[in-house]
Design a protein around this motif. Sequence first.
Motif, mmCIF file in Angstrom:
data_model
loop_
_atom_site.group_PDB
_atom_site.id
_atom_site.type_symbol
_atom_site.label_atom_id
_atom_site.label_comp_id
_atom_site.label_asym_id
_atom_site.label_seq_id
_atom_site.Cartn_x
_atom_site.Cartn_y
_atom_site.Cartn_z
ATOM 1 N N UNK A 1 0.854 -1.189 0.000
ATOM 2 C CA UNK A 1 0.000 0.000 0.000
ATOM 3 C C UNK A 1 0.890 1.239 0.000
ATOM 4 N N UNK A 2 1.381 1.605 -1.179
ATOM 5 C CA UNK A 2 2.166 2.822 -1.310
ATOM 6 C C UNK A 2 1.281 4.032 -1.068
ATOM 7 N N UNK B 1 -1.011 0.650 -5.102
ATOM 8 C CA UNK B 1 -1.064 -0.503 -4.190
ATOM 9 C C UNK B 1 -1.207 -1.785 -4.982
ATOM 10 N N UNK B 2 -0.725 -2.887 -4.381
ATOM 11 C CA UNK B 2 -0.960 -4.203 -4.969
ATOM 12 C C UNK B 2 -1.741 -5.116 -4.033
ATOM 13 N N UNK B 3 -2.001 -4.641 -2.803
ATOM 14 C CA UNK B 3 -2.781 -5.447 -1.869
ATOM 15 C C UNK B 3 -4.175 -5.675 -2.440
ATOM 16 N N UNK C 1 1.733 -1.490 -7.203
ATOM 17 C CA UNK C 1 2.544 -1.204 -6.024
ATOM 18 C C UNK C 1 3.749 -0.335 -6.323
ATOM 19 N N UNK C 2 3.921 0.032 -7.582
ATOM 20 C CA UNK C 2 5.042 0.882 -7.969
ATOM 21 C C UNK C 2 4.671 2.355 -7.951
ATOM 22 N N UNK C 3 5.670 3.195 -8.201
ATOM 23 C CA UNK C 3 5.459 4.632 -8.344
ATOM 24 C C UNK C 3 5.534 4.971 -9.829
ATOM 25 N N UNK C 4 4.493 5.625 -10.330
ATOM 26 C CA UNK C 4 4.426 6.025 -11.729
ATOM 27 C C UNK C 4 4.608 7.528 -11.834
#
Length: 305
Positions: free
Chosen positions: A18-19, A259-261, A275-278
């Motif tokens: 959870x970014x 997020x990827x959760x 879950x990455x930063x774009x």
Amino acid sequence: MMPTSHSVRLLVDARNSLGESPLWCPRSQALWWIDVQQPSLWQWDHATGATKTWPLPKPPGNISLLEGGGLLVAYRKGLAVLREPDMHPEPLRLGEFEFGDERFNDGKVDRLGRLWVGSFDRSLERETGRLYRADASMSIRAVDTGFGLSNGIGWSSDSSTLYFADTHAQCIYRYAFDLKSGEACDRDVFVEFRPGPGGPDGLTVDAEGGVWCALFDRGRVDRYSADGTLDLSVELPVSRPTSCTIGGPRMRTLFITTARMGIDEEALTTQSGAGGVFCLEIGQRGLLGQPFAPSTDLSARQARQ
């Protein structure tokens, strides 16, 4: 020119659960953010392109720059100072403040150095969330109540309007804001979204008055003009953007945490960057964030209490 999905690129393949809480630091020319579910602090350095990460002792809600250096971390039930990324956070004592069944979530600092932070019911069943203001003296009070899932906060360039998102209500609200007194009043609906999964999450405001909002579970970031009209939508290759901020050397790069959760394995095969930063370059200039400005040195104040 309107950004397209092809304009968006994966800046950091962080694979955050959870970014959240992207924060541009103009002094270090670096982007900071957190992973709430896998408690950690992250940094991307613009000059070198290097990424660093440090563990945090418990789940954070948001981060802010601290005047004089370091970060202010809002945990789920309190605030702490992180003077260096690898140091243990120093808890702060909040004057005459007790939590019920709520916890802190998103937050941001206004242009006089006060922290504004929302909360929500930990069970996500009741509209007991509040919007709080923490002053330099560490006194904290509720400015408004009755929110399901408090999220993004931001101000117009002249600080006359405060924006505040409630994901459960599917709304971005706006308040008439008085910067000098720190009072927010006359809440009304700025943008109302259609019912469905997710909704408005973190947001930022550009120098032209446009409000950029990440739409969780809807795979896009929208920009709204100051009158609430949808100006553009940026489609993303992932479904769960969480927040956004504008930074970079020219203050024209939109950074988006995700997020990827909760995304199943099959869906992740087509969302490899979840879950990455774009990021993408935009035509509008961002507004520099303000650090939290305590009235006296935090360590000295804590020692006196």
